[in-house]
Design a protein around this motif. Sequence first.
Motif, PDB file in Angstrom:
ATOM      1  N   ASP A 183       0.823  -1.212   0.000  1.00 47.58           N
ATOM      2  CA  ASP A 183       0.000   0.000   0.000  1.00 47.58           C
ATOM      3  C   ASP A 183       0.855   1.259   0.000  1.00 47.58           C
ATOM      4  O   ASP A 183       0.357   2.348  -0.309  1.00 47.58           O
ATOM      5  N   PHE A 184       2.124   1.127   0.359  1.00 46.59           N
ATOM      6  CA  PHE A 184       3.009   2.294   0.411  1.00 46.59           C
ATOM      7  C   PHE A 184       3.562   2.672  -0.967  1.00 46.59           C
ATOM      8  O   PHE A 184       4.166   3.734  -1.116  1.00 46.59           O
ATOM      9  N   ASN A 185       3.402   1.799  -1.964  1.00 43.46           N
ATOM     10  CA  ASN A 185       3.996   2.043  -3.271  1.00 43.46           C
ATOM     11  C   ASN A 185       3.235   3.149  -4.001  1.00 43.46           C
ATOM     12  O   ASN A 185       2.084   2.981  -4.402  1.00 43.46           O
ATOM     13  N   LEU A 186       3.894   4.285  -4.175  1.00 36.18           N
ATOM     14  CA  LEU A 186       3.264   5.435  -4.836  1.00 36.18           C
ATOM     15  C   LEU A 186       3.021   5.171  -6.312  1.00 36.18           C
ATOM     16  O   LEU A 186       2.098   5.729  -6.910  1.00 36.18           O
ATOM     17  N   TRP A 187       3.855   4.323  -6.920  1.00 36.09           N
ATOM     18  CA  TRP A 187       3.753   4.074  -8.357  1.00 36.09           C
ATOM     19  C   TRP A 187       2.421   3.435  -8.716  1.00 36.09           C
ATOM     20  O   TRP A 187       1.782   3.808  -9.699  1.00 36.09           O
ATOM     21  N   THR A 188       1.989   2.443  -7.953  1.00 43.13           N
ATOM     22  CA  THR A 188       0.779   1.702  -8.322  1.00 43.13           C
ATOM     23  C   THR A 188      -0.473   2.559  -8.207  1.00 43.13           C
ATOM     24  O   THR A 188      -1.490   2.261  -8.834  1.00 43.13           O
ATOM     25  N   LYS A 189      -0.407   3.621  -7.426  1.00 41.87           N
ATOM     26  CA  LYS A 189      -1.563   4.514  -7.271  1.00 41.87           C
ATOM     27  C   LYS A 189      -1.524   5.685  -8.248  1.00 41.87           C
ATOM     28  O   LYS A 189      -2.488   6.443  -8.356  1.00 41.87           O
ATOM     29  N   ALA A 190      -0.416   5.834  -8.936  1.00 40.84           N
ATOM     30  CA  ALA A 190      -0.203   7.024  -9.766  1.00 40.84           C
ATOM     31  C   ALA A 190      -0.873   6.887 -11.128  1.00 40.84           C
ATOM     32  O   ALA A 190      -1.105   5.788 -11.637  1.00 40.84           O
ATOM     33  N   THR A 191      -1.159   8.040 -11.715  1.00 44.33           N
ATOM     34  CA  THR A 191      -1.566   8.102 -13.113  1.00 44.33           C
ATOM     35  C   THR A 191      -0.311   8.250 -13.962  1.00 44.33           C
ATOM     36  O   THR A 191       0.505   9.144 -13.729  1.00 44.33           O
ATOM     37  N   LYS A 192      -0.139   7.319 -14.904  1.00 44.39           N
ATOM     38  CA  LYS A 192       1.049   7.330 -15.767  1.00 44.39           C
ATOM     39  C   LYS A 192       0.652   7.735 -17.186  1.00 44.39           C
ATOM     40  O   LYS A 192      -0.276   7.161 -17.759  1.00 44.39           O
ATOM     41  N   GLN A 193       1.332   8.716 -17.735  1.00 47.89           N
ATOM     42  CA  GLN A 193       1.095   9.074 -19.129  1.00 47.89           C
ATOM     43  C   GLN A 193       1.810   8.085 -20.040  1.00 47.89           C
ATOM     44  O   GLN A 193       2.752   7.404 -19.638  1.00 47.89           O
ATOM     45  N   ASP A 194       1.344   7.993 -21.283  1.00 46.21           N
ATOM     46  CA  ASP A 194       2.028   7.144 -22.250  1.00 46.21           C
ATOM     47  C   ASP A 194       3.476   7.601 -22.412  1.00 46.21           C
ATOM     48  O   ASP A 194       3.762   8.809 -22.382  1.00 46.21           O
ATOM     49  N   MET A 228      13.522   6.963 -23.197  1.00 42.71           N
ATOM     50  CA  MET A 228      12.104   6.724 -22.928  1.00 42.71           C
ATOM     51  C   MET A 228      11.749   7.503 -21.659  1.00 42.71           C
ATOM     52  O   MET A 228      12.459   7.421 -20.650  1.00 42.71           O
ATOM     53  N   HIS A 229      10.658   8.273 -21.721  1.00 39.34           N
ATOM     54  CA  HIS A 229      10.249   9.105 -20.593  1.00 39.34           C
ATOM     55  C   HIS A 229       8.804   8.768 -20.204  1.00 39.34           C
ATOM     56  O   HIS A 229       7.923   8.744 -21.067  1.00 39.34           O
ATOM     57  N   VAL A 230       8.586   8.513 -18.919  1.00 42.58           N
ATOM     58  CA  VAL A 230       7.241   8.233 -18.416  1.00 42.58           C
ATOM     59  C   VAL A 230       6.915   9.266 -17.341  1.00 42.58           C
ATOM     60  O   VAL A 230       7.529   9.279 -16.267  1.00 42.58           O
ATOM     61  N   LYS A 231       5.957  10.130 -17.631  1.00 42.47           N
ATOM     62  CA  LYS A 231       5.554  11.172 -16.694  1.00 42.47           C
ATOM     63  C   LYS A 231       4.413  10.675 -15.827  1.00 42.47           C
ATOM     64  O   LYS A 231       3.491  10.014 -16.302  1.00 42.47           O
ATOM     65  N   THR A 232       4.476  10.992 -14.530  1.00 42.90           N
ATOM     66  CA  THR A 232       3.452  10.585 -13.580  1.00 42.90           C
ATOM     67  C   THR A 232       2.915  11.804 -12.840  1.00 42.90           C
ATOM     68  O   THR A 232       3.409  12.919 -13.002  1.00 42.90           O
ATOM     69  N   ASP A 233       1.914  11.556 -11.993  1.00 42.63           N
ATOM     70  CA  ASP A 233       1.406  12.629 -11.138  1.00 42.63           C
ATOM     71  C   ASP A 233       1.913  12.471  -9.701  1.00 42.63           C
ATOM     72  O   ASP A 233       1.334  13.039  -8.773  1.00 42.63           O
ATOM     73  N   ILE A 234       3.006  11.741  -9.521  1.00 39.36           N
ATOM     74  CA  ILE A 234       3.604  11.578  -8.193  1.00 39.36           C
ATOM     75  C   ILE A 234       4.316  12.866  -7.799  1.00 39.36           C
ATOM     76  O   ILE A 234       5.094  13.415  -8.584  1.00 39.36           O
ATOM     77  N   ASN A 235       4.075  13.324  -6.574  1.00 36.72           N
ATOM     78  CA  ASN A 235       4.747  14.500  -6.037  1.00 36.72           C
ATOM     79  C   ASN A 235       5.528  14.101  -4.786  1.00 36.72           C
ATOM     80  O   ASN A 235       4.967  13.473  -3.871  1.00 36.72           O
TER      81      ASN A 235
END
Length: 454
Positions: free
Chosen positions: A129-140, A180-187
Amino acid sequence: MKKYIKLAVVALAAVTFTACTEDKVYDVNFDAVPQASDYEQMVTVDVDQNTNYATFNFAGTGVYPVWIIDGKSYSTAHSFSRYYRKAGDYSVEVKFGNSNGLSLGTISKTFHVDKTKMNGFAGYVYESDFNLWTKATKQDPTFFYAPGWAQIADPSWSFDGDAYTLTLPEATTERWQAQMHVKTDINLTAGTHYDGSIIITSSQDISGITVKIHPDGDDDDSHSFFPSQKINLTGGEPQAFFFSDLEAAVDMNNVVYTFDFGGNPAGVELVLENIVLKDHANDDGTVLPELPTTPEPNWVGVGDAANLWSTVVPVMEYYYAPGWNQLPDPTMTIGNNRYELSLPSATFETWQAQVKFHTNLSFTAGALYDFRITFESNVDVPNVTVKLTQDGDDNNFFFAEVTPLTGGGKDTFWRASVTAPADMPATMLVLDFGGNPDGTEVVISDIIIQEHHD
């Protein structure tokens, strides 16, 4: 309806040519060929998620199973086990046979393996549950794919919700030619400490790939995680790369994962999976491996001929720009492998207080060297960048790392067994004191570059 097959068998005598025939009639009942659908409930696949072994079992009688895995007949046993190292969804097809033939129909069973099993450390807990990645919105992902610096079409890629798979059809020869760049909404918050990991698998050997985790619009190495680590992969072997308890130097908004596979062979397929990013204060139960420590080498004397720096007469260059407003060069007093630097005005960001030592030292790709440098500062300077790089090409470098200086003390930075990814005809040592306070005085001394010997 039964059908019969009559076979004529001809026997030849050794001396006289005497022909005789014997009729053989084989009773093949095509109506009794198994129907796969009749046995579907008798086929089970059970996965031991602790060991990654899948057990395939057929509980029927009177027929035998033909297990088909990856399009090939794999086994006819009623029960067997097979190891699956990689997490993912899998399937098996089954046909059934008896003395009348093999079923025309096929049944299919799917099963799931939860985690990729590694020979070593497998990173932090992806499902935590602590993993920020799995909760994040990832852009293509976006790409810069440019063999020979001539940009071509983006590589093919897919994302199944957990893992990215991409294929690079054309070889590249230099760093940053296959980004390769993957942008997320993680802050992330400045001053907070974080952990992170990722598992990367390559279909072929590939060396010197780069992973950077940085705020959107700011890929400054000192503001990044994994900033300059050069990763080597062995074909077919998943490897986990991780960091632990690293402090975010700045607020990292809309975190971007940047990968570079420059130097890749043609046709390489890469899988990026089990990405974890979490607050270090949140314990997911991971036990970190004991990392091998690099022993400090036996150093040659500062003035010895074996110290490649001992004969260097550097050409100095500076960029001193508090608030990005460039000032006159700082004062530097040079003598006998000792450099006394004065920075009267404070700077606030990395690269605002650069000192460059241009040299004629040359190095061969793949050869191993040791490096050491000593600093004495009158004040704390939290983030000093040390980069040993090719003069004129800062993408070809031995290392680029950040180290703190303690006011009133002596700090020694060293690295052993470092190598350059490409031949280095001329070399530059770059030091950056960006973030220094007013009135910083630093003595830089006892620089050693030596050939590495085990």
